[in-house]
Write an enzyme that holds these catalytic residues in place. Structure first.
Site, PDB file in Angstrom:
ATOM      1  N   SER A 143       0.839  -1.197   0.000  1.00 46.35           N
ATOM      2  CA  SER A 143       0.000   0.000   0.000  1.00 46.35           C
ATOM      3  C   SER A 143       0.874   1.246   0.000  1.00 46.35           C
ATOM      4  O   SER A 143       0.369   2.351  -0.123  1.00 46.35           O
ATOM      5  CB  SER A 143      -0.928  -0.003   1.217  1.00 46.35           C
ATOM      6  OG  SER A 143      -0.174  -0.061   2.395  1.00 46.35           O
TER       7      SER A 143
ATOM      8  N   HIS B 193      -3.611  -3.752  -5.364  1.00 47.70           N
ATOM      9  CA  HIS B 193      -3.850  -3.328  -3.981  1.00 47.70           C
ATOM     10  C   HIS B 193      -5.278  -3.652  -3.542  1.00 47.70           C
ATOM     11  O   HIS B 193      -6.237  -3.065  -4.048  1.00 47.70           O
ATOM     12  CB  HIS B 193      -3.553  -1.823  -3.850  1.00 47.70           C
ATOM     13  CG  HIS B 193      -3.650  -1.318  -2.464  1.00 47.70           C
ATOM     14  ND1 HIS B 193      -4.192  -0.102  -2.138  1.00 47.70           N
ATOM     15  CD2 HIS B 193      -3.279  -1.880  -1.285  1.00 47.70           C
ATOM     16  CE1 HIS B 193      -4.137   0.072  -0.833  1.00 47.70           C
ATOM     17  NE2 HIS B 193      -3.597  -0.996  -0.281  1.00 47.70           N
TER      18      HIS B 193
ATOM     19  N   GLU C 199      -7.143  -1.820  -6.567  1.00 58.89           N
ATOM     20  CA  GLU C 199      -6.406  -0.831  -7.362  1.00 58.89           C
ATOM     21  C   GLU C 199      -5.342  -1.587  -8.168  1.00 58.89           C
ATOM     22  O   GLU C 199      -4.530  -2.320  -7.588  1.00 58.89           O
ATOM     23  CB  GLU C 199      -5.755   0.207  -6.448  1.00 58.89           C
ATOM     24  CG  GLU C 199      -6.770   1.153  -5.815  1.00 58.89           C
ATOM     25  CD  GLU C 199      -6.158   2.082  -4.755  1.00 58.89           C
ATOM     26  OE1 GLU C 199      -6.613   3.215  -4.651  1.00 58.89           O
ATOM     27  OE2 GLU C 199      -5.225   1.661  -4.028  1.00 58.89           O
TER      28      GLU C 199
ATOM     29  N   ASN D  47      -5.751   5.474  -0.485  1.00 56.88           N
ATOM     30  CA  ASN D  47      -4.981   5.902   0.693  1.00 56.88           C
ATOM     31  C   ASN D  47      -4.548   7.365   0.614  1.00 56.88           C
ATOM     32  O   ASN D  47      -4.355   8.019   1.635  1.00 56.88           O
ATOM     33  CB  ASN D  47      -3.771   4.995   0.914  1.00 56.88           C
ATOM     34  CG  ASN D  47      -4.176   3.688   1.578  1.00 56.88           C
ATOM     35  OD1 ASN D  47      -5.298   3.560   2.067  1.00 56.88           O
ATOM     36  ND2 ASN D  47      -3.283   2.721   1.586  1.00 56.88           N
TER      37      ASN D  47
HETATM   38  N1  3HC Z   1     -15.051 -12.749   5.528  1.00 55.36           N
HETATM   39  C1  3HC Z   1     -16.297 -12.985   5.048  1.00 55.36           C
HETATM   40  N2  3HC Z   1     -17.340 -12.193   5.282  1.00 55.36           N
HETATM   41  C2  3HC Z   1     -17.118 -11.122   6.075  1.00 55.36           C
HETATM   42  C3  3HC Z   1     -15.857 -10.814   6.622  1.00 55.36           C
HETATM   43  C4  3HC Z   1     -14.801 -11.691   6.313  1.00 55.36           C
HETATM   44  N3  3HC Z   1     -13.567 -11.500   6.786  1.00 55.36           N
HETATM   45  N4  3HC Z   1     -15.969  -9.665   7.340  1.00 55.36           N
HETATM   46  C5  3HC Z   1     -17.259  -9.263   7.258  1.00 55.36           C
HETATM   47  N5  3HC Z   1     -17.941 -10.138   6.498  1.00 55.36           N
HETATM   48  C6  3HC Z   1     -19.358 -10.096   6.128  1.00 55.36           C
HETATM   49  C7  3HC Z   1     -20.255 -10.508   7.267  1.00 55.36           C
HETATM   50  O1  3HC Z   1     -20.391 -11.912   7.372  1.00 55.36           O
HETATM   51  C8  3HC Z   1     -21.564  -9.839   6.877  1.00 55.36           C
HETATM   52  O2  3HC Z   1     -22.257 -10.583   5.898  1.00 55.36           O
HETATM   53  P1  3HC Z   1     -23.622 -11.357   6.239  1.00 55.36           P
HETATM   54  O3  3HC Z   1     -24.551 -10.283   6.659  1.00 55.36           O
HETATM   55  O4  3HC Z   1     -23.978 -12.063   4.984  1.00 55.36           O
HETATM   56  O5  3HC Z   1     -23.235 -12.296   7.349  1.00 55.36           O
HETATM   57  C9  3HC Z   1     -21.106  -8.572   6.181  1.00 55.36           C
HETATM   58  O6  3HC Z   1     -19.742  -8.762   5.800  1.00 55.36           O
HETATM   59  C10 3HC Z   1     -21.197  -7.382   7.105  1.00 55.36           C
HETATM   60  O7  3HC Z   1     -20.407  -7.637   8.261  1.00 55.36           O
HETATM   61  P2  3HC Z   1     -20.840  -7.277   9.763  1.00 55.36           P
HETATM   62  O8  3HC Z   1     -22.318  -7.479   9.899  1.00 55.36           O
HETATM   63  O9  3HC Z   1     -19.918  -7.972  10.698  1.00 55.36           O
HETATM   64  O10 3HC Z   1     -20.495  -5.768  10.003  1.00 55.36           O
HETATM   65  P3  3HC Z   1     -20.584  -4.521   9.063  1.00 55.36           P
HETATM   66  O11 3HC Z   1     -21.903  -4.436   8.395  1.00 55.36           O
HETATM   67  O12 3HC Z   1     -20.074  -3.358   9.844  1.00 55.36           O
HETATM   68  O13 3HC Z   1     -19.492  -4.804   7.922  1.00 55.36           O
HETATM   69  C11 3HC Z   1     -17.310  -4.282   7.214  1.00 55.36           C
HETATM   70  C12 3HC Z   1     -18.161  -5.032   8.229  1.00 55.36           C
HETATM   71  C13 3HC Z   1     -17.527  -4.901   5.837  1.00 55.36           C
HETATM   72  C14 3HC Z   1     -15.879  -4.477   7.628  1.00 55.36           C
HETATM   73  C15 3HC Z   1     -17.753  -2.778   7.196  1.00 55.36           C
HETATM   74  O14 3HC Z   1     -17.766  -2.270   8.502  1.00 55.36           O
HETATM   75  C16 3HC Z   1     -16.868  -1.914   6.345  1.00 55.36           C
HETATM   76  O15 3HC Z   1     -17.008  -1.865   5.133  1.00 55.36           O
HETATM   77  N6  3HC Z   1     -15.940  -1.182   7.011  1.00 55.36           N
HETATM   78  C17 3HC Z   1     -15.007  -0.310   6.337  1.00 55.36           C
HETATM   79  C18 3HC Z   1     -13.831  -1.135   5.893  1.00 55.36           C
HETATM   80  C19 3HC Z   1     -12.848  -0.315   5.118  1.00 55.36           C
HETATM   81  O16 3HC Z   1     -12.950   0.890   4.956  1.00 55.36           O
HETATM   82  N7  3HC Z   1     -11.827  -1.030   4.595  1.00 55.36           N
HETATM   83  C20 3HC Z   1     -10.754  -0.399   3.871  1.00 55.36           C
HETATM   84  C21 3HC Z   1      -9.642  -0.135   4.804  1.00 55.36           C
HETATM   85  S1  3HC Z   1      -8.302   0.646   4.007  1.00 55.36           S
HETATM   86  C22 3HC Z   1      -7.372  -0.604   3.428  1.00 55.36           C
HETATM   87  O17 3HC Z   1      -7.622  -1.775   3.610  1.00 55.36           O
HETATM   88  C23 3HC Z   1      -6.165  -0.209   2.640  1.00 55.36           C
HETATM   89  C24 3HC Z   1      -4.889  -0.416   3.376  1.00 55.36           C
HETATM   90  O18 3HC Z   1      -3.837  -0.151   2.512  1.00 55.36           O
HETATM   91  C25 3HC Z   1      -4.767   0.466   4.591  1.00 55.36           C
END
Ligand code: 3HC
Length: 290
Positions: free
Chosen positions: A119, A140, A152, A190
């Site tokens: 990243s 990414h 990405e 990012n």
């Molecule tokens: N594997 C499979 N399914 C998953 C999972 C995983 N690891 N994590 C979450 N899920 C699924 C859940 O099972 C659920 O599906 P379902 O309703 O069918 O069971 C669905 O995703 C939603 O999960 P939750 O109900 O637990 O909770 P949320 O609705 O809050 O969703 C989240 C969780 C998808 C993580 C959501 O909060 C989200 O989108 N958060 C923001 C994440 C984000 O911004 N990520 C980018 C970070 S930056 C990055 O990665 C770049 C790096 O370079 C820094």
């Protein structure tokens, strides 16, 4: 180029998700980790994720089992020699990555494409440690890989159109949307995300509100799935710190510089969910303590 066998180096937070989505898309996947205990830990994450998908009715049990069976593991880099694509998702350590790429370059056929999930590093620099800078790009992914739809596809100044085309096809086949972007610090997401998260930390430093209040405000006011402090703990404060430094080193914009509180929390070992403590506290299962 037709891809059948995909290598993934690193079975950690990102690598396990990449291996899983590739296996679910029908690719034969071989994952390389340095030690058996990291392989076991990676499979634990894959199993928990597949289990969630089956319980949520998103994947049939038999399909999950077949996908799991497509993931082979190894501790030897040379076992990746038959892959048409190798995705690297190891620690953000330049020397380690360069050594790995030199090793891969010596054992993989010239047509094999190398893609880094970095990243923060310059793709052109990683590509220059191989004799195939045209078959080298960034790929990414976002955490959690199984859920986040974006990849990405990072085009270094040396990456060929053919390589980008193959990576576009791969990204579509694993059910993601690929967005091609330039090899510039932070790529697209990012570059926007890091200053926003730093701004939230500065708001906390200035006593604007508590982490809980800022998270609630952003979730409800902007419709984001997670507030900035929940997200910081989720991606890791060390990752935010590292990415901030990389952006600031290149562009020297004050909003990219890591806030003093972030630096101190990282130095104190408060790295977020994975270390049990960040802006919030977590139990052994990674669940937030009330
Ligand atoms: N594997 C499979 N399914 C998953 C999972 C995983 N690891 N994590 C979450 N899920 C699924 C859940 O099972 C659920 O599906 P379902 O309703 O069918 O069971 C669905 O995703 C939603 O999960 P939750 O109900 O637990 O909770 P949320 O609705 O809050 O969703 C989240 C969780 C998808 C993580 C959501 O909060 C989200 O989108 N958060 C923001 C994440 C984000 O911004 N990520 C980018 C970070 S930056 C990055 O990665 C770049 C790096 O370079 C820094």
């Amino acid at each position: 180029m037709a891809l059948q066998r995909v290598g993934v180096v690193g079975f950690g937070l990102m690598g396990h998700g990449i291996a899983q989505v590739a296996a679910q898309a029908g690719y034969q996947v071989i994952v390389r980790e340095t030690e058996q205990r990291f392989i076991d830990a990676g499979f634990k994450r894959v199993d928990a994720s597949l289990d969630r998908m089956v319980k949520g009715g998103r994947v049939a049990e038999a399909e999950a089992k077949t996908a799991r069976g497509r993931i082979e593991t190894t501790t030897e880099v040379k076992a990746l020699r038959d892959c048409q694509l190798v995705i690297e998702a190891i620690t953000e350590d330049l020397a380690l990555k360069k050594t790995l790429y030199r090793e891969l370059d010596a054992i993989c056929p010239p047509a094999t494409i190398f893609a880094s999930n970095t990243s923060s590093m310059t793709i052109a620099e990683l590509a220059a440690s191989t004799k195939r800078p045209d078959r080298f790009a960034g790929l990414h992914f976002f955490n959690p890989v199984q859920v986040m739809k974006l990849v990405e596809i990072v085009r270094a100044i040396t990456t060929s159109d053919e390589t980008i085309g193959t990576l576009r096809e791969f990204t579509a086949k694993i059910g993601k949307t690929g967005v091609v972007c330039k090899d510039t610090p932070g790529f697209i997401v990012n570059r926007l995300l890091i200053p926003y998260l730093n701004a939230a930390i500065r708001a906390l430093e200035e006593g604007v509100a508590t982490p809980e209040e800022i998270d609630e405000a952003v979730k409800l006011g902007l419709g984001y799935p997670m507030g900035p402090f929940t997200l910081l703990d989720y991606v890791g404060l060390d990752t935010q710190y590292h990415a901030s430094n990389v952006l600031y080193d290149e562009f020297k914009r004050p909003d990219q510089a890591p806030p003093p509180l972030l630096k101190r929390m990282v130095l104190a070992g408060h790295h977020g969910r994975k270390s049990g403590r960040g802006f919030y506290q977590y139990d052994e299962k990674g669940e937030r303590k009330k």
